[in-house]
Design an enzyme around this catalytic site. Structure first.
Site, PDB file in Angstrom:
ATOM      1  N   ALA A   1      -9.505   5.251   3.954  1.00  0.00           N
ATOM      2  CA  ALA A   1      -9.383   6.338   4.945  1.00  0.00           C
ATOM      3  C   ALA A   1     -10.633   7.198   5.069  1.00  0.00           C
ATOM      4  O   ALA A   1     -11.266   7.545   4.084  1.00  0.00           O
ATOM      5  CB  ALA A   1      -8.194   7.229   4.655  1.00  0.00           C
ATOM      6  N   GLY A   2     -10.950   7.503   6.310  1.00  0.00           N
ATOM      7  CA  GLY A   2     -12.009   8.469   6.596  1.00  0.00           C
ATOM      8  C   GLY A   2     -13.342   7.871   7.004  1.00  0.00           C
ATOM      9  O   GLY A   2     -14.234   8.585   7.452  1.00  0.00           O
TER      10      GLY A   2
ATOM     11  N   ASN B   1      -9.179   1.168   9.304  1.00  0.00           N
ATOM     12  CA  ASN B   1      -8.464   0.748  10.504  1.00  0.00           C
ATOM     13  C   ASN B   1      -9.118   1.364  11.751  1.00  0.00           C
ATOM     14  O   ASN B   1      -9.734   0.681  12.563  1.00  0.00           O
ATOM     15  CB  ASN B   1      -6.984   1.167  10.401  1.00  0.00           C
ATOM     16  CG  ASN B   1      -6.148   0.641  11.547  1.00  0.00           C
ATOM     17  OD1 ASN B   1      -5.606  -0.446  11.485  1.00  0.00           O
ATOM     18  ND2 ASN B   1      -6.067   1.385  12.622  1.00  0.00           N
ATOM     19  N   THR B   2      -9.017   2.689  11.867  1.00  0.00           N
ATOM     20  CA  THR B   2      -9.457   3.377  13.080  1.00  0.00           C
ATOM     21  C   THR B   2     -10.934   3.144  13.409  1.00  0.00           C
ATOM     22  O   THR B   2     -11.272   2.970  14.588  1.00  0.00           O
ATOM     23  CB  THR B   2      -9.197   4.892  12.937  1.00  0.00           C
ATOM     24  OG1 THR B   2      -7.846   5.072  12.513  1.00  0.00           O
ATOM     25  CG2 THR B   2      -9.415   5.627  14.241  1.00  0.00           C
TER      26      THR B   2
ATOM     27  N   GLY C   1      -8.149   8.568   9.720  1.00  0.00           N
ATOM     28  CA  GLY C   1      -8.508   8.563  11.138  1.00  0.00           C
ATOM     29  C   GLY C   1      -9.545   9.594  11.541  1.00  0.00           C
ATOM     30  O   GLY C   1      -9.874   9.713  12.719  1.00  0.00           O
TER      31      GLY C   1
ATOM     32  N   LYS D   1       0.877  -1.161   0.000  1.00  0.00           N
ATOM     33  CA  LYS D   1       0.000   0.000   0.000  1.00  0.00           C
ATOM     34  C   LYS D   1       0.919   1.216   0.000  1.00  0.00           C
ATOM     35  O   LYS D   1       1.574   1.510   0.997  1.00  0.00           O
ATOM     36  CB  LYS D   1      -0.909   0.011   1.241  1.00  0.00           C
ATOM     37  CG  LYS D   1      -1.618   1.348   1.412  1.00  0.00           C
ATOM     38  CD  LYS D   1      -2.551   1.389   2.606  1.00  0.00           C
ATOM     39  CE  LYS D   1      -2.857   2.838   2.968  1.00  0.00           C
ATOM     40  NZ  LYS D   1      -3.833   2.992   4.055  1.00  0.00           N
TER      41      LYS D   1
END
Lengths: 66, 258
Positions: free
Chosen positions: B187-188, B209-210, B161, B100
């Protein structure tokens, strides 16, 4: 001789191999990659690659990330 | 219902959710979340080994290698040179050429540096890496990355995040329209509906992830994300009704009592 491991100076015996350095660091046997002066030293070369004074060694591993 | 599998660089996956390994309260919980999410691709970061933690069990101990394809990232890299170096180390670590690619522009926004990302992608593709680049939600950049030979394009939904969700669905739809490689929203994402929207737009997968790791109950959220991605994909394949400005009764107008 003095060299740098992950940015920190270390005194090690002259002519130490990468494998011996990892041993001395009590680094895990698997799951690490080594770069010397920005060039990767492949696992198969760890036992034969001899380090030189002032070498900049990076020992990296996988950590959590996204 | 029939669907094609997610195919990246010729490799097929049943799940359209890609999952991270950062920020989990414990590694044991992370492992459970990975299982509950159904994900088959997992991201990792490459960092200096902590030399004070002697011989400690590695992150790899907590990843199901039977099921998971490893996707090391170049998070924290701000130049093409550092990102390329990280990818080479990742290859040595993971024995795979999937990466990535993430070259950041500044610490506050963590927005991609498009110029450096393109520069790194060019070198990495030449070196035989399977490059999945994190990028802005800009169709032109996505096209350039694709033309360079990237295996997917991974536009952001919102800053890393941030949990702000899909900020620009129109751009993501435009990217999906022009891309011939998989589009993975990266992301986001903050909650399940964000993931569902990404798939409803026709995007091929979502990477997060987050949103899972820092949820109050990560395990429950991992399951919610799995369902959201499946629901979003099914909704996309079903073909939604067009939006209309006025009402249209669901019950017949004929036969009303007098």
């Amino acid at each position: 001789m003095k060299l740098y491991v992950n940015g920190e100076p270390r005194d090690v015996e002259a002519g130490l191999t990468v494998a011996a350095l990892l041993e001395a660091l009590v680094a895990p046997k698997t799951g690490v990659a080594v770069e010397v002066n920005r060039e990767i030293v492949r696992r198969a070369q760890h036992a034969s690659h001899r380090l030189s004074p002032e070498d900049r060694v990076e020992v990296v591993t996988f950590v959590g990330g996204g | 219902m029939s669907d094609t599998q997610l195919t990246i660089a010729g490799k097929r996956f049943d799940s359209r959710l890609l999952i991270g390994t950062g920020k989990y309260p414990t590694l044991e919980l992370m492992k459970q979340c990975h299982e509950a999410s159904g994900a088959q691709i997992v991201t990792l970061a490459v960092r200096r080994l902590d030399l004070s933690a002697k011989g400690e069990a590695s992150m790899m101990h907590w990843i199901d290698r039977e099921r998971m394809t490893l996707l090391p990232n170049t998070a924290g890299c701000y130049t093409a040179e550092d990102a390329i170096r990280t990818c080479r180390l990742a290859e040595e670590l993971g024995m795979s050429k999937w990466v990535k690619l993430e070259v950041l522009g500044d610490e506050r926004t963590l927005f991609p540096d498009v110029e450096e990302t393109l520069k790194a992608a060019r070198v990495l593709v030449k070196e035989g890496f399977t490059v999945l680049p994190y990028t802005t939600d800009d169709p032109i950049t996505a096209r350039k990355l694709q033309d360079l030979g990237c295996a997917a394009v991974m536009p952001l939904a919102a800053p890393i995040g941030s949990g702000l969700g899909i900020r620009n669905p129109h751009n993501l739809a435009l990217i999906r329209e022009i891309a011939t490689v998989p589009v993975i929203v990266d992301a986001g994402v903050g909650t399940a509906s964000d993931a569902a929207i990404a798939l409803e737009l026709g995007c091929d997968a979502v990477l997060m992830n987050t949103a899972i790791a820092l949820a109050k109950d990560p395990l429950r959220m991992a399951g919610a994300m799995r369902k959201a991605v499946e629901a979003g994909r099914d909704a996309f394949l079903s073909g939604r009704i067009p939006r209309k400005a006025y009402a249209n009764a669901s019950s017949p107008l004929d036969g009303l009592i007098g």
